[in-house]
Every structure is written in C-alpha cells, then in structure tokens.
Design an enzyme around this catalytic site. Structure first.
Site, PDB file in Angstrom:
ATOM      1  N   SER A  75     -69.980  31.695  47.459  1.00 47.92           N
ATOM      2  CA  SER A  75     -70.362  31.483  46.061  1.00 47.92           C
ATOM      3  C   SER A  75     -70.488  29.991  45.799  1.00 47.92           C
ATOM      4  O   SER A  75     -69.924  29.158  46.521  1.00 47.92           O
ATOM      5  CB  SER A  75     -69.330  32.106  45.117  1.00 47.92           C
ATOM      6  OG  SER A  75     -68.147  31.338  45.139  1.00 47.92           O
ATOM      7  N   ASP A 119     -74.546  33.045  48.100  1.00 44.63           N
ATOM      8  CA  ASP A 119     -74.556  34.148  47.143  1.00 44.63           C
ATOM      9  C   ASP A 119     -75.061  33.629  45.792  1.00 44.63           C
ATOM     10  O   ASP A 119     -75.204  32.420  45.600  1.00 44.63           O
ATOM     11  CB  ASP A 119     -73.137  34.727  47.033  1.00 44.63           C
ATOM     12  CG  ASP A 119     -73.111  36.130  46.446  1.00 44.63           C
ATOM     13  OD1 ASP A 119     -74.169  36.790  46.418  1.00 44.63           O
ATOM     14  OD2 ASP A 119     -72.021  36.571  46.030  1.00 44.63           O
ATOM     15  N   HIS A 120     -75.290  34.549  44.849  1.00 48.31           N
ATOM     16  CA  HIS A 120     -75.824  34.265  43.506  1.00 48.31           C
ATOM     17  C   HIS A 120     -75.939  32.778  43.153  1.00 48.31           C
ATOM     18  O   HIS A 120     -74.947  32.120  42.869  1.00 48.31           O
ATOM     19  CB  HIS A 120     -74.927  34.920  42.448  1.00 48.31           C
ATOM     20  CG  HIS A 120     -74.938  36.392  42.515  1.00 48.31           C
ATOM     21  ND1 HIS A 120     -75.880  37.167  41.875  1.00 48.31           N
ATOM     22  CD2 HIS A 120     -74.113  37.257  43.156  1.00 48.31           C
ATOM     23  CE1 HIS A 120     -75.635  38.445  42.125  1.00 48.31           C
ATOM     24  NE2 HIS A 120     -74.568  38.520  42.900  1.00 48.31           N
ATOM     25  N   ASP A 162     -80.905  33.748  42.171  1.00 47.57           N
ATOM     26  CA  ASP A 162     -80.628  34.762  41.158  1.00 47.57           C
ATOM     27  C   ASP A 162     -81.206  34.324  39.816  1.00 47.57           C
ATOM     28  O   ASP A 162     -80.607  33.542  39.091  1.00 47.57           O
ATOM     29  CB  ASP A 162     -79.112  34.991  41.054  1.00 47.57           C
ATOM     30  CG  ASP A 162     -78.750  36.050  40.020  1.00 47.57           C
ATOM     31  OD1 ASP A 162     -79.669  36.605  39.386  1.00 47.57           O
ATOM     32  OD2 ASP A 162     -77.546  36.321  39.857  1.00 47.57           O
ATOM     33  N   GLU A 177     -83.180  38.753  42.989  1.00 48.57           N
ATOM     34  CA  GLU A 177     -82.575  39.816  42.169  1.00 48.57           C
ATOM     35  C   GLU A 177     -83.366  40.077  40.897  1.00 48.57           C
ATOM     36  O   GLU A 177     -83.936  39.161  40.301  1.00 48.57           O
ATOM     37  CB  GLU A 177     -81.130  39.422  41.808  1.00 48.57           C
ATOM     38  CG  GLU A 177     -80.396  40.475  40.983  1.00 48.57           C
ATOM     39  CD  GLU A 177     -78.936  40.100  40.706  1.00 48.57           C
ATOM     40  OE1 GLU A 177     -78.476  40.365  39.585  1.00 48.57           O
ATOM     41  OE2 GLU A 177     -78.275  39.546  41.612  1.00 48.57           O
ATOM     42  N   GLY A 219     -66.804  43.166  40.541  1.00 53.56           N
ATOM     43  CA  GLY A 219     -65.413  43.328  40.089  1.00 53.56           C
ATOM     44  C   GLY A 219     -64.941  44.761  40.293  1.00 53.56           C
ATOM     45  O   GLY A 219     -65.569  45.549  40.992  1.00 53.56           O
ATOM     46  N   GLY A 230     -69.875  46.233  45.694  1.00 54.47           N
ATOM     47  CA  GLY A 230     -69.396  47.255  46.638  1.00 54.47           C
ATOM     48  C   GLY A 230     -67.935  47.633  46.474  1.00 54.47           C
ATOM     49  O   GLY A 230     -67.539  48.751  46.807  1.00 54.47           O
ATOM     50  N   THR A 231     -67.108  46.718  45.945  1.00 50.84           N
ATOM     51  CA  THR A 231     -65.673  47.001  45.810  1.00 50.84           C
ATOM     52  C   THR A 231     -65.461  48.194  44.884  1.00 50.84           C
ATOM     53  O   THR A 231     -65.952  48.193  43.755  1.00 50.84           O
ATOM     54  CB  THR A 231     -64.931  45.770  45.251  1.00 50.84           C
ATOM     55  OG1 THR A 231     -65.017  44.706  46.207  1.00 50.84           O
ATOM     56  CG2 THR A 231     -63.447  46.073  44.996  1.00 50.84           C
ATOM     57  N   SER A 259     -66.689  41.368  47.601  1.00 55.22           N
ATOM     58  CA  SER A 259     -66.095  40.095  47.200  1.00 55.22           C
ATOM     59  C   SER A 259     -64.723  40.306  46.576  1.00 55.22           C
ATOM     60  O   SER A 259     -63.725  39.769  47.044  1.00 55.22           O
ATOM     61  CB  SER A 259     -67.020  39.375  46.210  1.00 55.22           C
ATOM     62  OG  SER A 259     -66.405  38.221  45.710  1.00 55.22           O
TER      63      SER A 259
END
Length: 299
Positions: free
Chosen positions: A54, A86-87, A108, A138, A186, A215-216, A237
């Site tokens: 990040s 990432d983003h 992003d 995205e 999150g 994915g979490t 993440s």
C-alpha cells in the site's frame, strides 16, 4: 518479464491461472518479516505469489528498501513472485515504483467520474506498457476501508457491465481488471452479496483476468465461485495485518516475562506464514509455480 528477472510481471501468470481455474494470492506486506512470510510461505507450497504494497507502507519504509527486500527474497526461491503497488491514485507514486523495480502497479481511479477514470487509466496504461510493467485498473466502488478511503458497504457501487467493456477497450494488455462485484475491504459486518452473474458476464466478454478485492472473511464456497468465474488475483490484507499483531501478542501471553525480541518476531512470522499457506490451498494454487511461470507451456 518485469524490470528484474527475479521478479515477474503478474499479467502472464494471472492469464495462465485464469485459464486453468486457480487463484493467485496477493498479500499486502507490512515489513521485511511479513514479506519473508509471504514469499517463503509461497515457496513452501510451490505456489506463485503477488506481494503487494500500500502507498502508506511505501511512505513508511521507502521505495528502494521495499524493492530490495522483495527482490532479494524472490532470488532465494523457485516460485514466480510479482511486486505490485496496491490501490494508488497518484501518478508520481506509480512512476517512482516503476523506477524502483516494481513489476506491476495499480491505478485506482474508481472514485473519479467514469470518463476521467478511463482517461487517466489509459494514460497510466501507456506508461506501464512502455516500461514493461503490468497494470491493474478499477471501476465501481469496492466497500470497506482501503488506506484512508472508506466506502460504506451498502453504498458500494457495482460495476456497470457496459462501462466495463468500454473501460478496457483501449487497454487490451491490462494485467488485471478490478470491477466492483459486491466484495468489501476489511472484515464483513454481514453476509457479502457477490454479484456472480455480473462477474461471469464480464469474464465471458473481456479476456482480462479479474481481481477479487476484499478476500478476508469470504467462505471457501465464495472463493471457489469467484475463482471459477474468472478471479485470478485474490487480495488478502486485513487478515494478514491481524496475524502480524496476533502472532506477536500470542508470544507475550505465553511468555509474559520474555525480554528477548527474536521469539516475538519468529512467532509473528509463523502466524503470517500459516495464513499464507492456508490461503494458497484455498485458492487452488499450491503446486502451480511452474505452470504460472509458463514452464509447462515451454516444454
């Protein structure tokens, strides 16, 4: 290939993963111990891996240290490793990552109006194509918390199918495309409502691997359906951050009088590495290192 032979660009391996129906885990690294757990966890499972970073993590450690850690670790294993930003909505950060040795980056622009997101994504695409680096772009708003951006889950905006086709039209070599399909960053507060039909409709029309953000907290069945539907990159993440802290705390609880730091760092490493190996099994990429690297195709 990306800018360093030890690190690969994620585009080709994601294409192979999507065609063969498995997902490649993309873990957000936190520090050197975390990067080690991710890469050595993948090596233990003979799996391809994406180490993503990040912007706030880069601001903390610096571009060169992170690129050096990941490249050094990648050189010690026999699995394909991609280093991914990432983003990021800042073109300057993207350029600095490319210069420092990142093999893929994400622009992003999902918070921008569609036309502006498309135009800026295409600008970055031209930059990454010239540099031989993969790009993730995205569309739609993925719920939850990502860096300092918060999107309420109920106001997350599903990607529009027609806009998806229009968006990627001038970016045929996009490494991975991240349309919002109902997942969130999150921990989920309720049951995630994933738009599988939308995902399948997009992948039937667009020959670009899809990224599954948030994915979490998804179930094995949800992972299976998303990966079968074309999600070749699966982001983890939040869970990794929790293992980072829990691994440390567990040693303190077990040995409250311990004053030597290394056992804490080892406990943290073990917790993170187990998470990595578990997710690799869940996504079906265990034993797929040679396939993802294209070695099977070259024999």
């Amino acid at each position: 290939m990306g800018t360093d032979m030890a690190l690969v660009s994620m585009g080709p391996m994601l294409k192979r993963a999507q065609a063969a129906g498995y997902g490649i885990a993309a873990f957000n690294m936190i520090d050197y111990n975390s990067a080690r757990a991710i890469i050595e966890g993948a090596a233990a499972m003979k799996a391809p891996i994406i180490v993503q970073v990040s912007v706030k993590t880069i601001r903390h450690w610096g571009y060169k240290p992170i690129a050096t850690w990941v490249r050094m670790l990648a050189e010690t294993v026999e699995v394909p490793v991609a280093l991914h930003l990432d983003h990021c909505s800042d073109g300057d950060v993207i350029r600095r990552c490319i210069d420092a040795g990142w093999t893929s980056v994400m622009f992003d622009g999902s918070s921008l109006p569609f036309a502006e997101n498309k135009a800026r994504s295409e600008d970055i695409y031209r930059l990454t194509e010239a540099a031989g680096v993969g790009l993730e772009a995205e569309i739609g708003a993925i719920g939850g918390v990502e860096d300092d951006k918060f999107v309420a889950e109920d106001s997350a905006i599903l990607a529009d199918y027609d806009e998806c086709l229009e968006f990627v039209k001038n970016m045929p070599n996009l490494a991975v495309f991240a349309p919002a399909i109902g997942t969130a960053h999150g921990f989920y507060k309720g049951q995630p409502k994933i738009a599988y039909a939308l995902l399948e409709k997009i992948t039937a029309a667009v020959a670009i691997p899809i990224a599954l953000h948030g994915g979490t907290g998804l179930s094995q069945e949800q992972f299976d359906r998303c990966i079968a539907g074309g999600c070749a990159k699966v982001n983890i993440s939040t869970m990794h951050k929790h293992r980072f802290i829990e691994g440390f705390v567990a040693v303190r609880q077990d040995k409250p009088k311990l004053e030597e730091p290394l056992p804490f760092i080892i406990g943290q490493y073990d917790a993170m590495k187990k998470d990595v190996t578990d997710m690799i099994v869940a996504f079906g990429s265990a034993g797929k290192a040679a396939h993802a690297a294209g070695e099977d195709a070259e024999r």
